[in-house]
Write a protein that holds these residues in place. Structure first.
Motif, PDB file in Angstrom:
ATOM      1  N   VAL A 193      -4.643 -50.713  63.409  1.00  0.00           N
ATOM      2  CA  VAL A 193      -4.258 -52.082  63.071  1.00  0.00           C
ATOM      3  C   VAL A 193      -3.435 -52.613  64.232  1.00  0.00           C
ATOM      4  O   VAL A 193      -2.872 -51.840  65.012  1.00  0.00           O
ATOM      5  CB  VAL A 193      -3.456 -52.153  61.752  1.00  0.00           C
ATOM      6  CG1 VAL A 193      -4.274 -51.605  60.594  1.00  0.00           C
ATOM      7  CG2 VAL A 193      -2.131 -51.393  61.866  1.00  0.00           C
ATOM      8  N   PRO A 215      -6.120 -55.337  60.321  1.00  0.00           N
ATOM      9  CA  PRO A 215      -7.041 -54.227  60.597  1.00  0.00           C
ATOM     10  C   PRO A 215      -7.994 -54.546  61.738  1.00  0.00           C
ATOM     11  O   PRO A 215      -8.455 -55.684  61.889  1.00  0.00           O
ATOM     12  CB  PRO A 215      -7.801 -54.063  59.271  1.00  0.00           C
ATOM     13  CG  PRO A 215      -6.953 -54.723  58.244  1.00  0.00           C
ATOM     14  CD  PRO A 215      -6.252 -55.846  58.938  1.00  0.00           C
ATOM     15  N   LEU A 217     -10.485 -49.206  61.980  1.00  0.00           N
ATOM     16  CA  LEU A 217      -9.962 -48.735  60.691  1.00  0.00           C
ATOM     17  C   LEU A 217     -11.096 -48.507  59.704  1.00  0.00           C
ATOM     18  O   LEU A 217     -11.133 -47.480  59.010  1.00  0.00           O
ATOM     19  CB  LEU A 217      -8.953 -49.733  60.127  1.00  0.00           C
ATOM     20  CG  LEU A 217      -8.329 -49.342  58.784  1.00  0.00           C
ATOM     21  CD1 LEU A 217      -7.581 -48.023  58.878  1.00  0.00           C
ATOM     22  CD2 LEU A 217      -7.403 -50.454  58.274  1.00  0.00           C
TER      23      LEU A 217
END
Length: 382
Positions: free
Chosen positions: A258, A264, A268
């Motif tokens: 992140v 994000p 991720l």
């Protein structure tokens, strides 16, 4: 591998920090931000956090609340010729022992890391033997304070020659970007680790240099390679782009899953998918061939039950189990027949080699795996 209780524990880790010091000289964000980060880590599938400084009370509490484990980094002046000053070396040992004494009983602590990448120049300056002896002393200090704790030193390729056999876990930071080379190096590290668990203690990619999609692809590949090459776990570097080192924020590397505002990145989602498949992707498992497990037994009534119970618990998806009862005079055959799906072949006693050939001839699998009637197989053996 590692276990918690009787269950295999795959380290699905993410690095956290270092951050700018707060008012209490703790290198962590405020408690509310820590709680948010930990919840997000759990949602992504992580079960372990690796720190580089002693965890704050807020991080310890958040980890315990969400049943996360911590790999606790114990920082010290490893980037300078620390052995040139005996008083400094003694002070480092005292400080590490004190930190372990404080944290060892906390239920979230998985292991202690008593160092991370001593620079190759420092190792050359002091000589490998002196470095090895000092690390061995740190290990003894940790065990003296907390004998049941796991202890590791996190090495990296430039100093792979260091003899660190006494540590509980063989841990390496590796940043190879091509999968064939990474898998080859992990195989080499398994030889260095010997019977110890191998932990890929850092892996990941910089989204500035590789791009967001490139970071996602490389980081996911690192995780997949680590687990399928038999590592006990892997740690993604790092959770967030918020990173502080050497007295100032670092802005020219962005390894976070992140960004600094906790938005994000594609990495991720890619990592979350890989963590769902640990240790082997479902698509790979569907392509695996049938395996015949052949157990040759002679008067093995005392052990065959335990053996077959372990075989019955194998995680492999397509197994054919054969027991060759080699002329036993006890209840070996009767016990084996209690297990559904086990084929029992009774033959006159002819010895182990003849019994193995009988099992081979009867096998249905593309691979034949032999084990003995007095063994208990690991669940992931096949």
């Amino acid at each position: 591998f590692l276990a918690v209780g009787s269950n295999r524990f795959h380290v699905k880790g993410v690095a956290y920090g270092t951050f700018a010091p707060n008012a209490h000289e703790e290198q962590y964000p405020p408690p509310a931000q820590i709680a948010h980060d930990v919840r997000s880590m759990v949602s992504a599938g992580f079960n372990t956090i690796r720190t580089y400084t002693v965890p704050s009370a807020a991080l310890l509490d958040a980890a315990a609340q969400h049943n996360l484990r911590l790999i606790v980094g114990l920082p010290w002046s490893q980037h300078i010729p620390f052995l040139d000053s005996p008083p400094l070396a003694k002070q480092l040992r005292r400080e590490i022992a004190a930190a372990v004494r404080t944290l060892a009983s906390h239920p979230s602590v998985l292991m202690f890391a008593v160092g991370n990448e001593i620079p190759a120049g420092v190792v050359r300056w002091h000589g490998p033997h002196r470095i090895e002896c000092f690390l061995r002393e740190l290990y003894a200090d940790v065990k003296g304070v907390a004998p049941d704790s796991l202890c590791t030193y996190v090495n990296f390729p430039p100093t792979e020659f260091l003899d660190l056999e006494h540590f509980d876990v063989c841990a390496f930071n590796v940043y190879l970007h091509r999968e064939p080379e990474l898998r080859a190096y992990l195989a080499r590290l398994q030889h260095l680790a010997g019977s110890k668990p191998l932990l890929l203690a850092e892996a990941g990619s910089d989204s500035i240099r590789e791009g967001l999609d490139g970071q996602a692809r490389l980081t996911a590949m690192h995780l997949r390679a680590a687990f399928t090459e038999g590592a006990c776990g892997a740690v993604v570097y790092t959770w967030t782009d918020e990173w502080w080192r050497g007295g100032q924020p670092v802005n020219d590397w962005t390894f976070g899953l992140v960004d600094a505002a906790r938005r994000p990145k594609p990495a991720l989602a890619a990592v979350t998918q890989e963590l769902r498949d640990v240790p082997f992707p479902a698509a790979d498992r569907q392509r695996w061939p049938k395996v015949s497990v052949v157990i040759c037994a002679y008067n093995a009534a005392d052990t065959i039950d335990d053996c077959l119970a372990s075989v019955n618990a194998l995680t492999y998806p397509d197994v054919d189990v054969i027991v060759v009862n080699d002329g036993s005079c006890d209840a070996t055959g009767a016990i084996a027949r209690r297990y559904t799906g086990v084929r029992v072949i009774d033959v006159p006693n002819g010895g182990l080699s003849a019994a193995r050939n009988v099992g081979l001839a009867a096998s249905l699998g593309e691979i034949v795996a032999y084990t003995d009637a007095d063994c208990r197989g690991d669940a992931d053996w096949l």
